[in-house]
Design a protein around this motif. Structure first.
Motif, PDB file in Angstrom:
ATOM      1  N   LEU A 210      50.128 -80.096  22.825  1.00  0.00           N
ATOM      2  CA  LEU A 210      48.550 -80.182  23.685  1.00  0.00           C
ATOM      3  C   LEU A 210      49.177 -81.049  25.500  1.00  0.00           C
ATOM      4  O   LEU A 210      50.617 -81.225  25.389  1.00  0.00           O
ATOM      5  CB  LEU A 210      48.071 -82.337  23.171  1.00  0.00           C
ATOM      6  CG  LEU A 210      47.211 -82.544  24.867  1.00  0.00           C
ATOM      7  CD1 LEU A 210      46.258 -82.486  24.481  1.00  0.00           C
ATOM      8  CD2 LEU A 210      46.826 -84.427  23.567  1.00  0.00           C
ATOM      9  N   CYS A 212      49.853 -81.289  28.920  1.00  0.00           N
ATOM     10  CA  CYS A 212      49.161 -81.682  30.785  1.00  0.00           C
ATOM     11  C   CYS A 212      50.090 -80.898  32.041  1.00  0.00           C
ATOM     12  O   CYS A 212      51.238 -81.055  31.898  1.00  0.00           O
ATOM     13  CB  CYS A 212      49.185 -83.685  30.389  1.00  0.00           C
ATOM     14  SG  CYS A 212      49.882 -84.375  32.340  1.00  0.00           S
ATOM     15  N   ALA A 243      42.274 -85.756  26.566  1.00  0.00           N
ATOM     16  CA  ALA A 243      42.023 -84.549  25.751  1.00  0.00           C
ATOM     17  C   ALA A 243      42.538 -84.590  23.849  1.00  0.00           C
ATOM     18  O   ALA A 243      41.792 -84.414  22.780  1.00  0.00           O
ATOM     19  CB  ALA A 243      43.432 -83.981  26.035  1.00  0.00           C
ATOM     20  N   LYS A 246      38.677 -86.932  23.078  1.00  0.00           N
ATOM     21  CA  LYS A 246      37.748 -84.724  22.867  1.00  0.00           C
ATOM     22  C   LYS A 246      38.213 -84.496  21.530  1.00  0.00           C
ATOM     23  O   LYS A 246      37.438 -84.146  20.970  1.00  0.00           O
ATOM     24  CB  LYS A 246      38.111 -84.355  23.309  1.00  0.00           C
ATOM     25  CG  LYS A 246      36.453 -83.377  23.731  1.00  0.00           C
ATOM     26  CD  LYS A 246      36.925 -82.210  25.453  1.00  0.00           C
ATOM     27  CE  LYS A 246      35.689 -81.708  25.156  1.00  0.00           C
ATOM     28  NZ  LYS A 246      35.618 -80.498  26.055  1.00  0.00           N
ATOM     29  N   GLN A 256      44.385 -75.993  18.642  1.00  0.00           N
ATOM     30  CA  GLN A 256      44.278 -77.806  18.395  1.00  0.00           C
ATOM     31  C   GLN A 256      43.488 -78.704  17.303  1.00  0.00           C
ATOM     32  O   GLN A 256      43.616 -78.215  15.501  1.00  0.00           O
ATOM     33  CB  GLN A 256      42.735 -77.938  19.775  1.00  0.00           C
ATOM     34  CG  GLN A 256      41.286 -77.016  18.757  1.00  0.00           C
ATOM     35  CD  GLN A 256      40.831 -77.211  20.115  1.00  0.00           C
ATOM     36  OE1 GLN A 256      40.270 -78.534  20.745  1.00  0.00           O
ATOM     37  NE2 GLN A 256      40.845 -76.732  21.363  1.00  0.00           N
TER      38      GLN A 256
END
Length: 421
Positions: A210, A212, A243, A246, A256
């Motif tokens: 993940l 950023c 994130a 979601k 994901q």
């Protein structure tokens, strides 16, 4: 220590051997022994992290120590240089939380200055579960700053702070019974029966990154670590939280997390369609949604867009005129929402569309106990620098390795919009 290492490659080789053995045992149905091997992997990870940190501490000490006598209780090399201390302070020091490393990390993130090589072993130790390589453009967030990020995630993440968190080995099939066991009564002469694991009662966590991304221009003028933390933590937390939230609801499961609305293990009878006329009717909600809530799963929450609650739920009454959907206006905690006695959590329409904006067969609401969803991560974040050539910008990329999916899908209700002709 249970395990011994000479270097990082030695640790990786031992770890892979135990992993292969655990996988073999699990494939043969020996869940108990496989779990024991997985515990060995966790122990090895912890011991290697301690080993790597100690190695980095020794190297850091070697760079600045002076020669002392035996009375100083020091450990000396052949040349008489003090390379470490036998005191408790050496064990307690975290080289990745030292003032020197904080300064180095700040300069790396803000100005691209390379992290000194003496910190490499400790960085590798922190990233050992990330299944990624370490380069000159890689660092880990200082321990104190990482703890601040974790605190912020827990405080601000509405969905995230309610789901379960685990840190189990990725890539292995894990029986759901191991994550959510049950109990049974025994007597002096009878033992509890083994809980058989069916094929659809296992889940596997993967290593998904993940990311950023933060533009360097936002950090370029930072001059001290306190100021850096004040800017860096909110920037990272805000992006990661959105994130994760979601992902919990709508993650595709491809590269994901697998979101609740994308999990094909949710029973077909738990997928409900509602028309425009029905979504504003308490009778329809009672018959189509509340009637589907099994006793053991009724301790859940509704999750929907703010627009759905405001336009379709708020102010709803039953046949006697009693309010069913309502807002409580708190003095300190702000608005809280209830519907049919259940808590309502509202999310952005990027996560769930409002009923009005949703298309035919699109999910607009979910009912579930968030503790039935698991996020698996070791909460270690790596930081890389890269150049965005398309926008001609230097950027800092924060990556957290994690996965997430439902442990128990039987209590989830998926509510979709149905467009009538």
């Amino acid at each position: 220590m249970k395990f011994k290492f000479n270097n990082y490659e030695d640790y990786k080789e031992q770890r892979q051997a135990i992993y292969a053995e655990a996988e073999r045992l699990l494939n043969e149905g020996d869940v108990e022994e496989a779990n024991a091997k997985m515990k060995d992997i966790s122990t090895m990870d912890e011991e290697y992290e301690a080993y790597a940190t100690a190695q980095a501490n020794l190297k850091a000490a070697a760079g600045s120590a002076k020669t002392v006598g035996l009375a100083g209780l020091g450990v000396h090399g052949a040349d008489g240089v003090l390379i470490g201390s036998l005191g408790a302070s050496a064990k307690e020091n975290d080289v990745l939380d030292s003032e020197e490393y904080k300064e180095a990390f700040m300069n790396f993130a803000c100005r691209g200055v390379k992290i000194p090589e003496k910190f490499n072993d400790a960085i590798k130790g922190k990233l050992m579960n990330a299944a990624t390589s370490v380069s000159d453009t890689t660092a880990v967030i200082p321990t104190t700053t990482m703890k601040e990020i974790i605190r912020e995630l827990k405080d601000r993440g509405e969905l995230y702070n309610r789901v379960r968190k685990t840190n189990v080995q990725g890539g292995l099939e894990i029986p759901i019974l191991s994550l959510a066991p049950t109990a049974s009564w025994v007597t002096e002469t009878t033992a509890s029966t083994d809980q058989k694991v069916q094929a659809n009662k296992k889940i596997t966590f993967s290593y998904y990154g993940l990311e950023c991304k933060i533009a360097q221009t936002l950090l370029a003028n930072v001059v001290d670590f306190a100021e850096f933390t004040e800017m860096f933590v909110p920037l990272a937390v805000e992006a990661i939280l959105f994130a994760l939230d979601k992902g919990i609801i709508a993650g595709t499961g491809s590269g994901q997390m697998t979101g609740v609305t994308k999990d094909d293990r949710v029973p077909a009878e738990n997928v409900i369609e509602m028309t425009e006329a029905e979504v504003g009717s308490w009778k329809a909600w009672k018959e189509k949604v509340f009637a589907k809530m099994k006793k053991k799963y009724r301790n859940g929450v509704f999750i929907m867009a703010q627009g759905t609650f405001d336009a379709n739920i708020d102010g709803m009454v039953d046949s006697t005129g009693q309010p069913i959907g309502r807002v409580n206006y708190g003095i300190t905690d702000g608005e809280t929402y209830r519907f049919g006695g259940k808590e309502v959590m509202t999310v952005e329409e990027d996560i769930l569309e409002s009923f009005t904006a949703a298309s035919d067969s699109e999910v607009f609401a979910v009912f579930m106990n968030l503790k039935d969803y698991i996020i698996n991560t070791n909460m270690q974040m790596r930081v890389d620098r890269w150049r965005d050539n398309d926008n001609n910008q230097e950027k800092v990329k924060v990556t957290m390795v994690c996965d997430g999916k439902l442990a128990d899908a039987n209590g989830v209700l998926i509510i979709k919009k149905k467009v009538t002709a």
